[in-house]
Scaffold this active site. Sequence first.
Site, PDB file in Angstrom:
ATOM      1  N   GLU A  60       0.592  -1.246  -0.006  1.00  0.00           N
ATOM      2  CA  GLU A  60      -0.024  -0.060   0.064  1.00  0.00           C
ATOM      3  C   GLU A  60       0.736   1.213  -0.111  1.00  0.00           C
ATOM      4  O   GLU A  60       0.330   2.068  -0.600  1.00  0.00           O
ATOM      5  CB  GLU A  60      -0.909  -0.044   1.352  1.00  0.00           C
ATOM      6  CG  GLU A  60      -2.179  -0.896   0.982  1.00  0.00           C
ATOM      7  CD  GLU A  60      -2.138  -2.377   1.053  1.00  0.00           C
ATOM      8  OE1 GLU A  60      -0.822  -2.449   1.521  1.00  0.00           O
ATOM      9  OE2 GLU A  60      -3.091  -3.156   0.863  1.00  0.00           O
ATOM     10  N   HIS A 129     -11.010  -5.279   9.311  1.00  0.00           N
ATOM     11  CA  HIS A 129     -11.532  -5.182   8.003  1.00  0.00           C
ATOM     12  C   HIS A 129     -12.937  -4.422   8.201  1.00  0.00           C
ATOM     13  O   HIS A 129     -13.779  -4.263   7.249  1.00  0.00           O
ATOM     14  CB  HIS A 129     -11.995  -6.353   7.547  1.00  0.00           C
ATOM     15  CG  HIS A 129     -10.686  -7.130   6.838  1.00  0.00           C
ATOM     16  ND1 HIS A 129      -9.958  -7.645   7.499  1.00  0.00           N
ATOM     17  CD2 HIS A 129     -10.142  -7.473   5.644  1.00  0.00           C
ATOM     18  CE1 HIS A 129      -8.820  -8.380   7.013  1.00  0.00           C
ATOM     19  NE2 HIS A 129      -9.277  -8.161   5.695  1.00  0.00           N
TER      20      HIS A 129
END
Lengths: 350, 83
Positions: A60, A129
């Site tokens: 990322e 998440h």
Amino acid sequence: MTRMTFREALRSAMIDELVRDNRVVIMGQDIGVYGGAFKVTQGLLERFGPDRIIETPISENSVAGVAVGAAVTGLRPVLEFMFMDFMALAMDQICNHGAKLSYMYNGQCHVPVVFRAPYGGGFGYGASHSQALEAWFMHTPGLKVVIPSTPAAAKGLLTAAIRDDGPVVFLENKALYNLEGQVPDEPFTIEIGTAQVVRAGSDVTVAAYGRTVWLAIEAARRLEKRVSMEVVDLRTIAPLDRQLLVDSVGKTGRLLTVEDDCLTGGVGAEVAATVAESVTLASPIARVGCADVPTPCCEPLERAALPSVDKVIAAAERIVESPDELVHRDSEDRRERDPSHRRRVACSRR
Amino acid sequence: LGHSKSDKCVYRTREEELAWLARDPIKRCRRRLLQDGDVTETEIDELQRRVQAEIDDAAERALACPPVLEETLHDYVAASTGA
């Protein structure tokens, strides 16, 4: 106008901008062949090819750096994070670089990049998440933070985000992807930094954004016989539409905030402070948000942690029930249930 | 196989998948232990049986647990600072 889902509206904005401006590229993990974890970018690779729809590795921070660099040097990347939680891995590029380059170089460069990400809980996805981390980005000068609540807003705001010359964090609540609504066919923009009154009312202003706008609307509907709630959809949390909030609470005299992020240091705290700085309130402010816990995977605990319609109703009743009771709320059933009602009304008659 | 139940694994061929399956590290470990280690087939089977029983027992106990109480929502968010 076409009826479409929130997901399709986002895709439609990206397609329009890919067609309109060849500097626009879409980047992210599994956004091409796979169509994205939530299928937002489905079909884009086939239509626009791998030069415009760029698959990235699971790295990322590096990829966010590529997007920021590409933005500085002329492209307009839209980078999708698979889950907002993973933006934590890219905070250096987003916050230490993307957010500040224009300022550090005195406006000699711009960073027209959009960081898109799904956020929020309610699905048992667990603590890594499910988070709603918008307050982190709201706290970073240089970033705009946009959170749509409807398919039409998803299209209008994403189009505005892609055309914006600065970095925009664009957040999509997972619970909204299948939400359907009417969306204009032509490309259009909603000005970033503008909130909207989505339901007018006179007793209490409810400031919400994303999924929580729907909790507020449902609460307002259920309470409408007793409490008149004005629902404000913030749409952008940075910059915040402070004027609209102050005007609305100036009218209603009460504020309730509803957010999906953890309450401490969250969006509602900033909204509350903004309002408290300029409006004399009729009752204390109330906030409904996620408990200050990592989002539980376990269903009963997740439900307990997250905001809900019932929690919004309870909070609204709490502040409207305060001693400064409004005169016009005098329904029969309430009088029967609450013997102190007459006294309260008498006290508050001015 | 794959990242999740909805993963169609379009990023690799079936042949590649089978080639890796043939190198299943658990099966290889068993072969290696029998070959080089001081263990018998019976001992490995017994170990496997014990592990499976432990898993079954854990699953059974989890299903028999009473529902989680909302009061436990904040447990272990922070380390206890003591009384």
